[in-house]
Design an enzyme around this catalytic site. Structure first.
Site, PDB file in Angstrom:
ATOM      1  N   ALA A 152       0.768  -1.294  -0.041  1.00  0.00           N
ATOM      2  CA  ALA A 152      -0.018  -0.010  -0.112  1.00  0.00           C
ATOM      3  C   ALA A 152       1.037   1.316   0.034  1.00  0.00           C
ATOM      4  O   ALA A 152       0.434   2.481  -0.575  1.00  0.00           O
ATOM      5  CB  ALA A 152      -0.913  -0.001   1.251  1.00  0.00           C
ATOM      6  N   ARG A 197       2.235   1.263  -3.799  1.00  0.00           N
ATOM      7  CA  ARG A 197       1.411   1.882  -4.893  1.00  0.00           C
ATOM      8  C   ARG A 197       0.497   2.978  -4.203  1.00  0.00           C
ATOM      9  O   ARG A 197       0.056   3.871  -5.267  1.00  0.00           O
ATOM     10  CB  ARG A 197       0.140   0.660  -4.960  1.00  0.00           C
ATOM     11  CG  ARG A 197       0.993  -0.600  -5.364  1.00  0.00           C
ATOM     12  CD  ARG A 197      -0.016  -1.623  -5.797  1.00  0.00           C
ATOM     13  NE  ARG A 197       0.652  -2.832  -6.503  1.00  0.00           N
ATOM     14  CZ  ARG A 197       0.031  -3.746  -7.107  1.00  0.00           C
ATOM     15  NH1 ARG A 197      -1.301  -3.994  -6.875  1.00  0.00           N
ATOM     16  NH2 ARG A 197       0.782  -4.363  -7.831  1.00  0.00           N
ATOM     17  N   THR A 225      10.072  -0.144  17.617  1.00  0.00           N
ATOM     18  CA  THR A 225      10.645   0.523  16.467  1.00  0.00           C
ATOM     19  C   THR A 225      10.310   2.009  16.528  1.00  0.00           C
ATOM     20  O   THR A 225      11.179   2.805  16.130  1.00  0.00           O
ATOM     21  CB  THR A 225       9.777  -0.041  15.477  1.00  0.00           C
ATOM     22  OG1 THR A 225       9.842  -1.393  15.367  1.00  0.00           O
ATOM     23  CG2 THR A 225       9.733   0.566  13.902  1.00  0.00           C
ATOM     24  N   ASP A 266       0.811  -7.939  18.789  1.00  0.00           N
ATOM     25  CA  ASP A 266       0.613  -7.819  20.180  1.00  0.00           C
ATOM     26  C   ASP A 266      -0.771  -6.616  20.557  1.00  0.00           C
ATOM     27  O   ASP A 266      -1.188  -6.924  21.490  1.00  0.00           O
ATOM     28  CB  ASP A 266       1.663  -7.375  21.184  1.00  0.00           C
ATOM     29  CG  ASP A 266       2.763  -8.334  21.032  1.00  0.00           C
ATOM     30  OD1 ASP A 266       2.525  -9.720  20.963  1.00  0.00           O
ATOM     31  OD2 ASP A 266       4.095  -8.118  21.036  1.00  0.00           O
ATOM     32  N   ARG A 270      -9.507 -28.115  21.758  1.00  0.00           N
ATOM     33  CA  ARG A 270     -10.655 -28.490  22.215  1.00  0.00           C
ATOM     34  C   ARG A 270     -11.221 -29.963  22.078  1.00  0.00           C
ATOM     35  O   ARG A 270     -11.579 -30.736  22.736  1.00  0.00           O
ATOM     36  CB  ARG A 270     -11.732 -27.309  21.779  1.00  0.00           C
ATOM     37  CG  ARG A 270     -13.215 -27.794  22.389  1.00  0.00           C
ATOM     38  CD  ARG A 270     -13.349 -27.425  23.825  1.00  0.00           C
ATOM     39  NE  ARG A 270     -13.316 -26.141  24.157  1.00  0.00           N
ATOM     40  CZ  ARG A 270     -13.282 -25.530  25.214  1.00  0.00           C
ATOM     41  NH1 ARG A 270     -13.574 -26.417  26.391  1.00  0.00           N
ATOM     42  NH2 ARG A 270     -13.479 -24.163  25.509  1.00  0.00           N
ATOM     43  N   ARG A 323     -10.068 -33.414  29.614  1.00  0.00           N
ATOM     44  CA  ARG A 323      -8.920 -32.853  30.217  1.00  0.00           C
ATOM     45  C   ARG A 323      -9.182 -31.592  30.193  1.00  0.00           C
ATOM     46  O   ARG A 323      -9.719 -30.696  29.790  1.00  0.00           O
ATOM     47  CB  ARG A 323      -7.951 -33.211  29.268  1.00  0.00           C
ATOM     48  CG  ARG A 323      -7.097 -34.635  29.619  1.00  0.00           C
ATOM     49  CD  ARG A 323      -6.266 -34.749  28.781  1.00  0.00           C
ATOM     50  NE  ARG A 323      -5.519 -36.126  28.722  1.00  0.00           N
ATOM     51  CZ  ARG A 323      -4.839 -36.732  28.006  1.00  0.00           C
ATOM     52  NH1 ARG A 323      -4.721 -36.456  26.691  1.00  0.00           N
ATOM     53  NH2 ARG A 323      -4.684 -38.210  28.233  1.00  0.00           N
ATOM     54  N   ALA A 361     -12.917 -20.345  25.967  1.00  0.00           N
ATOM     55  CA  ALA A 361     -12.269 -20.829  27.077  1.00  0.00           C
ATOM     56  C   ALA A 361     -13.091 -20.503  28.559  1.00  0.00           C
ATOM     57  O   ALA A 361     -13.566 -19.658  28.428  1.00  0.00           O
ATOM     58  CB  ALA A 361     -10.864 -19.857  27.220  1.00  0.00           C
ATOM     59  N   ARG A 415      -2.945 -30.461  31.023  1.00  0.00           N
ATOM     60  CA  ARG A 415      -1.905 -30.632  29.858  1.00  0.00           C
ATOM     61  C   ARG A 415      -1.546 -29.161  29.485  1.00  0.00           C
ATOM     62  O   ARG A 415      -2.425 -28.021  29.754  1.00  0.00           O
ATOM     63  CB  ARG A 415      -2.440 -31.289  28.734  1.00  0.00           C
ATOM     64  CG  ARG A 415      -2.830 -32.941  29.007  1.00  0.00           C
ATOM     65  CD  ARG A 415      -1.541 -33.330  29.564  1.00  0.00           C
ATOM     66  NE  ARG A 415      -2.062 -34.705  30.134  1.00  0.00           N
ATOM     67  CZ  ARG A 415      -1.926 -35.952  29.508  1.00  0.00           C
ATOM     68  NH1 ARG A 415      -1.508 -36.071  28.221  1.00  0.00           N
ATOM     69  NH2 ARG A 415      -2.181 -37.042  30.090  1.00  0.00           N
ATOM     70  N   ARG A 461       2.797 -15.720  14.792  1.00  0.00           N
ATOM     71  CA  ARG A 461       3.510 -14.711  13.898  1.00  0.00           C
ATOM     72  C   ARG A 461       3.295 -14.806  12.460  1.00  0.00           C
ATOM     73  O   ARG A 461       3.324 -13.993  11.790  1.00  0.00           O
ATOM     74  CB  ARG A 461       5.086 -14.664  14.344  1.00  0.00           C
ATOM     75  CG  ARG A 461       5.228 -14.121  15.728  1.00  0.00           C
ATOM     76  CD  ARG A 461       6.490 -13.501  15.613  1.00  0.00           C
ATOM     77  NE  ARG A 461       6.833 -13.032  16.876  1.00  0.00           N
ATOM     78  CZ  ARG A 461       6.536 -11.923  17.156  1.00  0.00           C
ATOM     79  NH1 ARG A 461       5.436 -10.938  16.491  1.00  0.00           N
ATOM     80  NH2 ARG A 461       6.709 -11.430  18.446  1.00  0.00           N
TER      81      ARG A 461
END
Lengths: 330, 330, 330, 330
Positions: free
Chosen positions: C22, C25, C105, C128, C155, C163, C187, C248, C257
């Site tokens: 972007a 262009r 940055t 994040d 799940r 579990r 969750a 677990r 990422r």
């Protein structure tokens, strides 16, 4: 408020189950029982309700479609039909009704509300995102992502063969799915009901792309653009341009309605489901709950069904600028 | 052997890039250079080759389409065209040619081989899986998985509305994609070129499903089934059954060609790419390398293009038994 | 303005390529040239720039990672390093710099701006979503969707074995990924840096879930929650609860990422990339462009790096209400 | 044969539901009733069976996990436990038992068969593919595809930062998932229990890659490789190589067990489920049904649990040749 009912109506949309879950668990949190009505208004007339509990709605947040099913109900368009629905709800001692659906669903709800003064809250559940009163409808984000994944796949083959593809996406009379999937899919051009471009301009654009650097061209066509289906539009282009372009057509179709809802749709559906319950608790009725500028907003159903939501000018401009043809330079 | 050339031709298929990578790296392992020919036979005639090295083919194993692109080449159907191709290869001192494609690609290769005795090895790259001499072609597993993901999505909406969907999948004249995606998608019926079912039988099956426990019905139609497109078949059913069924049509189209290749296709493509190089090294020519019963097999191109591969009887039986209609019981 | 430079820095995020596209262009549309700087500030110091044109950035909108690559640059933390960067930019006759990245940055950019008064605009690119001045950062929507797809898979196995799973997601010091993926993944509980829950409360919640209707429990832990990694937290729970729970642990890690950016991230990245170019054109500098309540907003970089963005109270409440334990009823 | 029972045991695997469906519908086709036993051998002892019909198993072919759930059963390791299981089955007038699981499941079945001569057929359901008597186990293809999708994502970030990633995949004591996901993910090296490579060799390989053309390196580690977890192996490398490599670790974990099964797994599961039913009908018992060279094969359970299946030499060689380091040339 002791008991409420919830139904899904109109075309199914990914995230409807997440919304049902939020209605049920939100109601449970407030000590309210929930009756799930099967097959939309049709089930209301036929008395097809089932109790829903927190555990009934376990493990459905990720499922496409609607566990309550959806159906057309010609009978609900009659006074007699709506009277039966009202009787069923009052017999069940239901204090409020939450309807998850689109424009047609809300029109039905309005008549019902007008006649029986029954508290109803609408939740925007449609992939088309064509509803006033909310920035996003449940299912829209998933439908756009599904369309974009399809465009990505078609781009692979378009690039390999250096072809032009005309891809028709859903959206009824609006270009929401088309504009967002077009931008995100890197489409060279997007054909919308809201704008419009002549076949001649289209061909000029294709020729320009060919002369430029583009090895493939993707055109995204909104189903409601006005000139007809992708096949019809492709025929127009071929007729006017001769055999110049190797143009292929794909109509994405019903895959855009299904699939596991995106994270965005699950969260939107969860927020709106809870807000519908809490709206009823606060005495709101005859409204739709939506999200505007990230905040929850209740709008009158009359306003919702009578006003339209324009496509963002910023996005319309974006698709023009990003299409890769440098000759726009001024 | 010092230098070989590789090209992709015909419809692109996911995994072609993984195969190009394996050819290049397999050749590098044996100290052989590779020239990539762009746009199939057309590039051979126009002299459009580029050197490919191990690093050129980094990070392409996961990409759909073909970095070498593909194109039709009417000129290669002429003796003059093929002569130009031969001259280009000999001028480049290329000792062998690997062609990745389908039936049409191999027919072209055969003529070339017959005229110039040039060593050519074919690699089966087509989503249709319609080639004798290999249990699986590159791209087939991905195409089937793409079709199944689409069917899963459509099932969501079919279930929600209790509708019948007729889904057309690719496969040219063969029913491979249809049979596997039909079984894996849990389709109630699969309509194949290899078998066939009358419209009357089809309607009887639908009625039976309706009377049984099925809330939705998915019919998978192979594009080469013979009666026409899904739209035509749907019209037939509607004409004969009246308004009884709420039948919708979806043609999956070109999404089946694209996308990141499945693990299975990447491994198949890698095995076959290396085997093509090592086949040339061992002096094999005029053959296609395939996988039969998990082992690498070289079959004569003449045999490959003249024989057909029947659909597994076991799978045909499976789709009948698993369709959920208990009345098959005997 | 004739020429600008663009770089990506810090952790890569899906959508960075869409943003680069972007920028290029958008600049081309306004007749401005673009130099892409490779490996962030490090490339600015080493003079590692490449011209980018509309065709250079074709077919990258759907790619994860960043074609300009990213790297740490200890040298940019020194005055000498920044001086080299400035010299490189002025030698190239670059009029403005666009930096796509996160907090670190922008801190680097601020020092550079303070010392050399060079026009810099920041674009929020980090999974994040922990940046003031924008509701969403590029990469966040994709990371949340990736986390949710992973939770959906876990799940399946959690349900099959009844579990408890503790799933650690990314997000550095903020709980944005955790809260959204937790809600969307259904969750039972989300452990965030912003809130906090004692091990004893956690165990009480698990016991309550066990006594209730839940056949499996998913806990989502933000990596920056404070008590340590998921493994450490799981040990705490086990130590205090004995062998009561079959707990677990899964740490989703770097898959969050990567991957093709979601439609939402591609559109956000496209809007912000163009807005960065047009911001420079309008003379803005020393700002970050973000999206607030759907509109484009430019905020001072000083403010961006010094303020924090709180997690939505509405979402925090939502995760509590929707967790399926009916005993919240009051 | 009038009635049979089916259970799933051991770690869940994608495709188990498709197999349950095939057992139920295959049995219905032959006029046989099916009892589904919940929670594996534990449910057999506790008498936790439910009738399954063709409609019960509608719409489960695409679901991960197992609707019959799975659990450990220490009691089934005792004679008394197995006696209870036998009594339950005979009281229900069950004529045969189908157990879907892995090595541990079949060992349990063998003891049961030895003691009570009850007809049992095993179906290989485990993501690890470590069973003799079948080329592929149910769940393996999906697990490999899930691992490859994760590797693709990590490759994005590895490339952007030019890093080395060590990715640990599942597979218990075998390297099947590692070898296939490593090849398909384009890994530079695969560390398997079956082969082994010293830390010194590994570092030499990394250095060579760095000097070559590779901008990123992916190492795939099988969990059972022997030197410990990925974290331990990474520490070894770091200790011996100093700070030379920017090495990151990701353990894919339980996402490999879940998700919608791939088309391949659904078809394999469907074939094996029907073949288990028809095996019982033909009087086979004490066997596992598998697929060898595309054909259905019944192998004695004693043989299945006592023999191991070696990794294909062809694939081991492939991973070496395709890793992109041209210096292998001889």
């Amino acid at each position: 408020m002791k008991r409420l009912a919830v139904l899904t109506s109109g075309g199914d949309a990914p995230g409807m189950n997440a919304c049902i879950r939020a209605v049920v668990r939100g109601a449970a949190y407030h000590g309210i029982e929930v009756i799930g009505i099967r097959r939309g208004y049709s089930g209301l007339i036929l008395g097809d309700g089932v109790p829903l509990t927190s555990s009934t709605v376990s493990n459905i947040i990720q499922r496409g479609g609607t566990i309550l099913k959806s159906a057309r109900s010609p009978e609900f368009r009659t006074v007699e039909g709506r009277k039966k629905a009202y009787d069923y709800l009052t017999n069940l001692a239901v204090d409020g009704l939450i309807v998850i659906g689109g424009n047609g669903t809300f029109k039905g709800a309005l008549q019902f509300v007008d006649e029986f003064s029954f508290p109803v809250i609408g939740v925007p559940g449609t992939i088309d995102n064509d509803l006033f009163g909310t920035d996003y409808t449940i299912g829209y984000d998933t439908a756009v992502n599904t369309a974009v994944e399809a465009i990505d796949k078609i781009r692979d083959t378009a690039d390999s063969h250096e072809r032009i593809f005309l891809i028709e996406v859903m959206g009824r009379d609006s270009g929401y799915i088309a504009i967002q999937s077009g931008i995100a899919g890197g489409a060279e051009r997007v054909l919308l009901p809201e704008t419009g471009v002549s076949a001649a301009e289209l061909i000029a654009g294709l020729q320009q792309g060919r002369n430029g650097s583009q090895s493939s061209v993707i055109l995204v066509l909104a189903e409601g653009e006005g000139r007809g289906t992708a096949t019809v539009v492709a025929e127009q282009i071929k007729k006017q341009s001769g055999t110049e372009f190797d143009l292929r057509v794909t109509t994405l179709g019903h895959i855009q309605r299904g699939g596991a809802p995106s994270a965005g749709d699950r969260i939107l559906a969860s927020r709106l489901g809870l807000a519908a319950v809490e709206g009823l608790l606060k005495g709101k009725k005859n409204v739709m709950v939506g999200v505007v500028n990230n905040g929850l907003v209740y709008s009158g159903l009359h306003e919702v069904v009578s006003r339209s939501k324009p496509i963002s000018e910023e996005l319309l401009r974006l698709v023009t600028i990003l299409n890769g043809s440098e000759s726009h330079t001024h």
